[in-house]
Design a protein around this motif. Sequence first.
Motif, PDB file in Angstrom:
ATOM      1  N   VAL A 288      53.205 -18.974  -7.293  1.00  0.00           N
ATOM      2  CA  VAL A 288      52.930 -18.757  -5.559  1.00  0.00           C
ATOM      3  C   VAL A 288      53.115 -17.283  -5.388  1.00  0.00           C
ATOM      4  N   TYR A 289      54.093 -16.680  -6.137  1.00  0.00           N
ATOM      5  CA  TYR A 289      54.740 -15.650  -5.818  1.00  0.00           C
ATOM      6  C   TYR A 289      53.953 -14.224  -6.635  1.00  0.00           C
ATOM      7  N   ALA A 290      52.960 -14.709  -7.351  1.00  0.00           N
ATOM      8  CA  ALA A 290      52.409 -13.688  -8.371  1.00  0.00           C
ATOM      9  C   ALA A 290      50.974 -14.160  -8.357  1.00  0.00           C
ATOM     10  N   LEU A 291      50.179 -12.811  -8.485  1.00  0.00           N
ATOM     11  CA  LEU A 291      48.649 -12.811  -8.732  1.00  0.00           C
ATOM     12  C   LEU A 291      48.419 -12.052  -9.888  1.00  0.00           C
ATOM     13  N   THR A 292      47.564 -12.816 -10.672  1.00  0.00           N
ATOM     14  CA  THR A 292      47.214 -12.179 -12.112  1.00  0.00           C
ATOM     15  C   THR A 292      46.118 -11.453 -11.735  1.00  0.00           C
ATOM     16  N   THR A 293      45.940 -10.091 -11.812  1.00  0.00           N
ATOM     17  CA  THR A 293      44.751  -9.424 -11.294  1.00  0.00           C
ATOM     18  C   THR A 293      43.769  -9.193 -12.328  1.00  0.00           C
ATOM     19  N   ASP A 294      44.020  -9.385 -13.572  1.00  0.00           N
ATOM     20  CA  ASP A 294      43.217  -9.141 -14.725  1.00  0.00           C
ATOM     21  C   ASP A 294      41.843  -9.524 -14.661  1.00  0.00           C
ATOM     22  N   THR A 295      41.669 -10.538 -14.317  1.00  0.00           N
ATOM     23  CA  THR A 295      40.341 -11.378 -14.105  1.00  0.00           C
ATOM     24  C   THR A 295      39.605 -10.996 -12.885  1.00  0.00           C
ATOM     25  N   LEU A 296      40.303 -10.332 -11.847  1.00  0.00           N
ATOM     26  CA  LEU A 296      39.861 -10.220 -10.319  1.00  0.00           C
ATOM     27  C   LEU A 296      39.476  -8.940 -10.269  1.00  0.00           C
ATOM     28  N   LYS A 297      38.458  -8.750  -9.402  1.00  0.00           N
ATOM     29  CA  LYS A 297      37.943  -7.279  -8.817  1.00  0.00           C
ATOM     30  C   LYS A 297      38.465  -6.772  -7.481  1.00  0.00           C
ATOM     31  N   GLN A 298      39.154  -5.767  -7.600  1.00  0.00           N
ATOM     32  CA  GLN A 298      39.830  -5.181  -6.259  1.00  0.00           C
ATOM     33  C   GLN A 298      38.837  -4.837  -5.426  1.00  0.00           C
ATOM     34  N   GLN A 299      38.991  -5.226  -4.059  1.00  0.00           N
ATOM     35  CA  GLN A 299      37.681  -4.941  -3.220  1.00  0.00           C
ATOM     36  C   GLN A 299      38.418  -3.818  -2.075  1.00  0.00           C
ATOM     37  N   THR A 300      39.756  -3.800  -1.992  1.00  0.00           N
ATOM     38  CA  THR A 300      40.295  -3.123  -0.986  1.00  0.00           C
ATOM     39  C   THR A 300      41.564  -2.350  -1.386  1.00  0.00           C
ATOM     40  N   GLY A 301      42.134  -1.065  -1.134  1.00  0.00           N
ATOM     41  CA  GLY A 301      43.038  -0.531  -1.174  1.00  0.00           C
ATOM     42  C   GLY A 301      43.058   0.138  -2.757  1.00  0.00           C
ATOM     43  N   GLY A 302      44.140   0.878  -3.120  1.00  0.00           N
ATOM     44  CA  GLY A 302      44.188   1.396  -4.512  1.00  0.00           C
ATOM     45  C   GLY A 302      43.087   2.258  -4.958  1.00  0.00           C
ATOM     46  N   ALA A 303      42.436   2.252  -5.948  1.00  0.00           N
ATOM     47  CA  ALA A 303      41.114   3.212  -6.252  1.00  0.00           C
ATOM     48  C   ALA A 303      39.871   2.726  -5.792  1.00  0.00           C
ATOM     49  N   THR A 304      39.792   1.576  -5.237  1.00  0.00           N
ATOM     50  CA  THR A 304      38.523   1.072  -4.610  1.00  0.00           C
ATOM     51  C   THR A 304      37.745   2.059  -3.729  1.00  0.00           C
ATOM     52  N   GLY A 305      38.385   2.889  -3.010  1.00  0.00           N
ATOM     53  CA  GLY A 305      37.983   3.771  -2.050  1.00  0.00           C
ATOM     54  C   GLY A 305      37.935   3.381  -0.670  1.00  0.00           C
ATOM     55  N   VAL A 306      38.185   1.972  -0.688  1.00  0.00           N
ATOM     56  CA  VAL A 306      38.137   1.296   0.652  1.00  0.00           C
ATOM     57  C   VAL A 306      39.428   0.973   1.043  1.00  0.00           C
ATOM     58  N   ASP A 307      39.984   1.297   2.453  1.00  0.00           N
ATOM     59  CA  ASP A 307      41.194   1.223   2.984  1.00  0.00           C
ATOM     60  C   ASP A 307      41.483  -0.270   2.842  1.00  0.00           C
ATOM     61  N   SER A 308      42.862  -0.503   2.613  1.00  0.00           N
ATOM     62  CA  SER A 308      43.670  -1.907   2.672  1.00  0.00           C
ATOM     63  C   SER A 308      43.308  -2.200   4.362  1.00  0.00           C
ATOM     64  N   ILE A 309      43.420  -3.583   4.388  1.00  0.00           N
ATOM     65  CA  ILE A 309      43.255  -3.975   5.636  1.00  0.00           C
ATOM     66  C   ILE A 309      44.621  -3.888   6.294  1.00  0.00           C
ATOM     67  N   GLU A 310      44.684  -3.377   7.579  1.00  0.00           N
ATOM     68  CA  GLU A 310      46.052  -3.405   8.064  1.00  0.00           C
ATOM     69  C   GLU A 310      45.929  -4.062   9.350  1.00  0.00           C
ATOM     70  N   LEU A 311      46.763  -5.115   9.576  1.00  0.00           N
ATOM     71  CA  LEU A 311      46.995  -5.829  11.055  1.00  0.00           C
ATOM     72  C   LEU A 311      48.165  -6.054  11.521  1.00  0.00           C
ATOM     73  N   LYS A 312      48.020  -5.960  12.963  1.00  0.00           N
ATOM     74  CA  LYS A 312      49.227  -6.035  13.797  1.00  0.00           C
ATOM     75  C   LYS A 312      49.158  -7.445  14.275  1.00  0.00           C
ATOM     76  N   PRO A 313      50.381  -8.250  14.516  1.00  0.00           N
ATOM     77  CA  PRO A 313      50.271  -9.521  14.946  1.00  0.00           C
ATOM     78  C   PRO A 313      49.387  -9.674  16.063  1.00  0.00           C
ATOM     79  N   GLY A 314      48.539 -10.727  15.750  1.00  0.00           N
ATOM     80  CA  GLY A 314      47.381 -11.012  16.836  1.00  0.00           C
ATOM     81  C   GLY A 314      46.126 -10.415  16.381  1.00  0.00           C
ATOM     82  N   SER A 315      46.153  -9.715  15.281  1.00  0.00           N
ATOM     83  CA  SER A 315      44.712  -9.012  15.336  1.00  0.00           C
ATOM     84  C   SER A 315      43.900  -9.651  13.932  1.00  0.00           C
ATOM     85  N   SER A 316      42.647  -9.300  13.793  1.00  0.00           N
ATOM     86  CA  SER A 316      41.891  -9.784  12.693  1.00  0.00           C
ATOM     87  C   SER A 316      41.377  -8.693  12.240  1.00  0.00           C
TER      88      SER A 316
END
Lengths: 539, 362
Positions: A388-416
């Motif tokens: 539960v503490y690891a995510l194998t990303t080989d078979t996944l498509k990244q949608q935010t952050g890193g090289a995607t060009g889309v900013d990571s989601i940033e949340l403060k407590p209570g926000s969506s």
Amino acid sequence: MQPKLGVTGWLRWFWRQLTSMRTALFLLLMLAIAAIPGSLVPQRTSDPNGVTQYFVDHPDLAPVLDRVQAFDVYSSAWFSAIYLLLFISLIGCVIPRTKHHFQALRAKPPTTPARLARLSGFTTRDAPAQTDAATAITHARTVLKSSGYRVARFDSAGESSVSAERGYLRETGNLLFHAALVGVLITVGFGGGYGFGGQRVLVEGQTFVNTLLAYDSFNPGRFFDDTTLDPYTLSLDDFAVSYEQQNLQAYGQPIDFTADVTVTPKGDAAEPGVVKVNGPLRTNGTNIYLLGNGYAPTITVTAPDGTVVFSDSVPFLPQDANLTSLGIVKVPDGLSEQLGMIGFFYPTQDKMASGANFSSYPDLEYPLLTLNVYTGDLGLDDGVPTSVYALTTDTLKQQTGGATGVDSIELKPGSSAELPNGLGTVSFVDNDPAASAAGDFSQSVPRFASFDIHHDPTQVWLISFSALVLFGLFTGLLVPRRRVWVKATTRGDGSVHLEYAGLARGDDPALEAAVTAMADRHLKLLNTHQPVVATPEPT
Amino acid sequence: MNLTDPALLNTYSLYALYSAMAVYALAFIAFAVDLARRSSAVDAIEAADLVEADAAPAAGAAPAGAASAGSTRTLERPALKQPVLSRISARMDNDAALPYGRSSSLRVGVALTVLAWAVHLAATIMRGFAADRVPWANMYEFAMTGTLLIMTVFLIVLIRSDLRFLGTFVTGLVLVLLGIAALQFYVEVAPLPPALQSAWLVIHVFVASLATGMFALGFALSTVQLLQFRRENHVIEGTAAPRGAVASALRLHFLATLPSSATLENLAYRITIIGFILWTFTLMAGSIWAEQAWGRYWGWDTKEVWTFIIWVIYAGYIHARATRGWRGSRSAWLAIIGFSAVMFNFGIVNVFFKGLHAYSGL
Ligand code: HEM
């Protein structure tokens, strides 16, 4: 020569070699040398990640080392062989010595040597006039007995002597020490087999029932029966931390971790308890240790139609001293695609010049959660267990952050925030919105504690044997074992000449002083008895 | 001066520590001068022996009474010219080949050591008050307290046995360790992390330091024992001074004024077994603490491994003393290896090895 005799003879020779002092010494030195590699190469038992890393860093060397059990030194065949031989030698050594010692305990001290002058602490005195040799020795016997000596008296014409020995406790202590070492080894060797150890992470407010399935990981001993687990419950009510704030040199250093828990034995009333880093909670036959802690942000994922598909407080693993923490969220069902998120949590978020986030303080001053979103096959349906503490990303498509060009989601407590591809929304739930609104985030994110729960029925044995080891060592090394002789010879003129001498059996720094002190006491006693003995004789 | 201000107290502690080091350095010099004087006194006697032997071959047959008088400075007296062989005596006390009293430099050395020790003690106590806890929670403090205990053990032993000749070694060792501590390990006062908040910190670490003090003295005595043994062998073989040997190269002629190797061996043994008992206790107390803090009493963590190795080496030393063929020089080597392992455990394992004992605060 008959072959049978040859074999026994050979075995006897081998046994004599094995139980000799020289072999014991050799095996001890071998044990010291054999223990060294385990401190140079990471060990599977104490540092499993280190071993994995070692295989990565030294791909050629590691398999070779592994073949000679260098990553499991202390359970390796060669290390075990050394200490088992040592302990066989020890037992073979201690048993005959114990027999011999029992005989010595019953035997009389040996006859007085003819010439005392060659022995340690030799000293002479003149007995007071009117004291005869036999009386002098009677008194010497009294003095020696009162000092704890075992005595034997020898009389012949014109000469009396007493032979005394003390300090049998020295050999007793030595034998006890060696025997208790065997006790320690057996307890350690078998003790683990009857207990278990298990780990469980609890977020504030969660409850755990002491059953096999409730553990995150569980290591039973070889002889442990799972059905004997006592199903008490343990709830983590509150986890309090405090960090240094006065001393700027140590700003942010943890000062205290306290887990307030409630323990409810089966069919009994609940009772409060406390678990601290140096203070395990001993309850219901188990010991509960506090091994780690961190934050467990409460995250909710909602599908576009408003159904909540994920809602949980997810333990995030601390990555540094300021508790930058890493956590994984997996949402396999309820959305149009399987969703995985890698989250970073910063209890007090700050920005480096490069724009990267970091945490500058371990407490909740300015919390921020960032999420990188992945979609695709999470691999949960293959039947292969995944952490539960690891995510194998080989078979996944990244949608935010890193090289995607889309900013990571940033949340403060209570926000969506909206998830990409119209998957739905993700929220970072605030535990105490009222306080956060006033700028106090200290209660906004729940904490988790990771507990180790152990059961070891042999600890009492171990501590008892250790106490015996220490006691045996004290007496075996420090109690002096010595022989003392007092001889009274009547001279031609009727006066009595007294001789005193001692013999050390083992190291005995105080022997000479002891003989002198004995002579002085003896003479004092003779002098005080003088009036009684000194009835004028008609000559 | 506000002694309740931790920062100020810590500053005074540092001043005191540096002062103590300066005085230790002076004591070291005084002790070294004493050894040098012993060497030249021995050289003088041996030169006189040669002259006398030429002049009157029968001289020296009468053993001099001064040799057993002991405590006075007997070297200058011509009465001491006994045949070299008879100088090796088996007696325990004061059985030096050429008894040599307490020179003024030796007295100065001891006095300076006591003074430095007092300042060192003050430095340690101030650090403790500055931190508001026992002053042995990181490498810097551990070195400071550990060396204080080494010195305390030395000074206490001096009351019972005359080991003043070890002054050079002990002050030298303490100086080097304090120097490394002050220059390499210094850290500011910090509160105890939760893992160290335990009564066992007080007991376990204190007893370990005490044991280290014992092992240090045992090490020094065993080293001198080995050198002395060489000298005695040369004497027995008839070469009065070990020409060309290590002792000669280093001008260790003062060895003739020190106790015989047998006496040194017994002293080393007595001090080392006390260290061994304390070390056994350290190991056990450590296991009890490890059980409380980490949930297991023994896990072969690097520090635990080395504590175990040291324990086994010294068990070997004790056995060696009871094994035929191993008494004497071979067992002395084990005491030397044992202390080297102690220093390795403190200096190298703490700093360079990875493990749970990450309290070094570096
Ligand atoms: C685990 C292995 C061993 C350890 C750690 C160990 C340790 C010790 C220690 C610490 C002492 C001194 C304490 C005392 O006298 O009470 C000692 C003494 C002794 N041991 Fe062992 N020992 C071990 C194995 C053995 C074996 C295998 C033998 C027999 C071959 C043996 C024979 C002796 C003897 C005869 C003494 C007395 C020495 C003397 O009088 O100075 N030991 N041992």
